[in-house]
Design an enzyme around this catalytic site. Structure first.
Site, PDB file in Angstrom:
ATOM      1  N   ASP A  13      44.874  31.115  40.534  1.00  7.79           N
ATOM      2  CA  ASP A  13      43.581  31.463  41.118  1.00  7.79           C
ATOM      3  C   ASP A  13      43.502  30.925  42.545  1.00  7.79           C
ATOM      4  O   ASP A  13      42.975  31.581  43.453  1.00  7.79           O
ATOM      5  CB  ASP A  13      42.439  30.887  40.270  1.00  7.79           C
ATOM      6  CG  ASP A  13      41.155  31.695  40.380  1.00  7.79           C
ATOM      7  OD1 ASP A  13      40.907  32.271  41.449  1.00  7.79           O
ATOM      8  OD2 ASP A  13      40.396  31.754  39.395  1.00  7.79           O
ATOM      9  N   HIS A  16      44.443  32.958  45.751  1.00  6.41           N
ATOM     10  CA  HIS A  16      43.500  33.787  46.507  1.00  6.41           C
ATOM     11  C   HIS A  16      43.085  33.095  47.803  1.00  6.41           C
ATOM     12  O   HIS A  16      42.869  33.750  48.823  1.00  6.41           O
ATOM     13  CB  HIS A  16      42.241  34.068  45.677  1.00  6.41           C
ATOM     14  CG  HIS A  16      42.448  35.027  44.556  1.00  6.41           C
ATOM     15  ND1 HIS A  16      42.669  36.380  44.742  1.00  6.41           N
ATOM     16  CD2 HIS A  16      42.470  34.834  43.210  1.00  6.41           C
ATOM     17  CE1 HIS A  16      42.801  36.980  43.569  1.00  6.41           C
ATOM     18  NE2 HIS A  16      42.689  36.067  42.625  1.00  6.41           N
ATOM     19  N   HIS A 193      36.350  29.072  31.880  1.00 12.61           N
ATOM     20  CA  HIS A 193      36.840  29.148  33.260  1.00 12.61           C
ATOM     21  C   HIS A 193      35.640  29.413  34.153  1.00 12.61           C
ATOM     22  O   HIS A 193      34.968  30.441  34.013  1.00 12.61           O
ATOM     23  CB  HIS A 193      37.860  30.289  33.371  1.00 12.61           C
ATOM     24  CG  HIS A 193      38.375  30.545  34.744  1.00 12.61           C
ATOM     25  ND1 HIS A 193      39.623  30.126  35.160  1.00 12.61           N
ATOM     26  CD2 HIS A 193      37.833  31.209  35.805  1.00 12.61           C
ATOM     27  CE1 HIS A 193      39.831  30.517  36.419  1.00 12.61           C
ATOM     28  NE2 HIS A 193      38.755  31.186  36.818  1.00 12.61           N
ATOM     29  N   TYR A 284      32.747  40.131  41.170  1.00 12.56           N
ATOM     30  CA  TYR A 284      34.059  39.523  40.947  1.00 12.56           C
ATOM     31  C   TYR A 284      34.475  38.671  42.143  1.00 12.56           C
ATOM     32  O   TYR A 284      34.454  39.142  43.288  1.00 12.56           O
ATOM     33  CB  TYR A 284      35.067  40.642  40.715  1.00 12.56           C
ATOM     34  CG  TYR A 284      36.345  40.263  40.026  1.00 12.56           C
ATOM     35  CD1 TYR A 284      36.344  39.530  38.850  1.00 12.56           C
ATOM     36  CD2 TYR A 284      37.570  40.668  40.543  1.00 12.56           C
ATOM     37  CE1 TYR A 284      37.525  39.206  38.204  1.00 12.56           C
ATOM     38  CE2 TYR A 284      38.761  40.358  39.912  1.00 12.56           C
ATOM     39  CZ  TYR A 284      38.729  39.616  38.739  1.00 12.56           C
ATOM     40  OH  TYR A 284      39.903  39.295  38.110  1.00 12.56           O
TER      41      TYR A 284
END
Length: 333
Positions: A13, A16, A193, A284
């Site tokens: 993650d 990103h 998460h 998102y």
């Protein structure tokens, strides 16, 4: 007090936050430090999972396979995990990841599409991998639907089912409601998460644990899509202060965040007005950079783009909608 297992997602993650440009040497350095701090699971891959390196999602500096192979060779205490989104990564990608040293498979789908995870979960189980069902964008479905989808993943063989707040849109009460429902209806372990778009990642993670979650995600300095994830170093401190048992060494985790990761990524993920809007609009988190680019290209307010995307209930894989919305707004000016 119950034991909590941590999955650090800095190398997935967190990818990103560096536009997927981790070098192999950087990944190895970060992984070795996390391993020394005894973080239970280290996740690695393109930010959008195995095979995510593409024109649509952004090209990686190093291939998933090279990253997995080199990192698996230096960790001794932690297990190595990969994320796979059916439709992006294939079972063949998962098999190669296993060959190069991945021990945990996290199979991610939209909260209403658990059925597409069946093949990948079964393949992972057949290879002896610890397997996680990863339900994303959980704020977009009623709790009863979340439970139904989680039961599907459990029936396919998932060892753990995750409630994933991909937009950082949930408040603590919403987290507790969902985790409690999963705990009451599933027999497998429950994970959570968080994203920090509303600056609630640590609070929401603690709410999830109080409601029954035993697996929780985090990342160094909070690096991740949008405003990032729950900070690994903060979460370890909070868990120890709250009396929860965890394998992580607090001082070594702090050193990993400050003396290792921050030297590699000096400008780690920082919350701002636009990341807050991701959580407010329920969009998102990985849409952030795409939205910046579209707003600049079409000279429109990126906050308005996010609000409109939220109204349209756009989900991961629909990145083209960002351009469409920005263009439509520019025509109304």
């Amino acid at each position: 007090m119950k034991k909590i297992w941590l999955t650090d997602t800095t190398l997935r993650d967190g990818s990103h936050s560096v536009s997927h440009q981790y070098s192999i040497d950087q990944a190895v350095t970060i992984a070795k430090a996390l391993d020394d701090a005894e973080i239970d699971i280290i996740e690695i891959s393109h930010g959008d999972g195995l095979a995510g390196s593409s024109l649509q999602y952004g090209f990686s500096k190093a291939t998933d396979n090279d990253l997995i192979k080199e990192v698996s060779g230096v960790i001794k205490n932690s297990k190595l995990a990969v994320l796979i989104l059916p439709g992006i990564g294939t079972s063949a990608d998962l098999e190669i990841a296993r060959k190069y040293g991945a021990e945990v498979a996290r199979v991610a789908t939209h909260v209403t599409e658990a059925d597409v995870s069946q093949q990948h979960i079964k393949v992972a189980k057949s290879m002896g991998m610890k397997t996680v069902g990863f339900l994303m964008m959980v704020h977009m479905a009623p709790v009863e639907n979340l439970v139904e989808q989680a039961k599907l993943m459990e029936s396919y063989g998932a060892d753990i089912v995750y409630c994933t707040d991909s937009s950082g849109a949930l408040l603590p009460d919403g987290v507790k409601e969902r985790i409690t429902a999963l705990k009451e209806n599933l027999s497998v372990d429950i994970g959570f998460h968080a994203h920090d778009n509303l600056n609630l990642a640590i609070g929401n993670s603690l709410a999830a644990i109080e409601a029954g979650a035993t697996y929780v995600d985090c990342s160094l300095n909070g690096a991740g899509a949008g405003a990032g994830n729950a900070r690994t170093e903060s979460l370890v401190a909070v868990l120890k202060k709250s009396g929860y048992e965890t394998n992580a060494d607090l001082y070594k985790t702090l050193d990993t965040a400050e003396k290792v990761f921050r030297k590699i990524v000096p400008e780690a993920t920082r919350p701002n007005d636009l990341t807050l809007m991701l959580g407010y609009a329920g969009v998102y988190s990985s849409f952030l950079l795409h939205t910046y680019k579209a707003a600049e290209k079409f000279h429109v307010d990126p906050r308005e783009i996010l609000v409109e995307l939220g109204k349209r209930k756009v989900v991961g894989g629909q990145e083209d909608s960002i351009i469409e919305v920005a263009y439509e707004m520019s025509q109304k000016k």
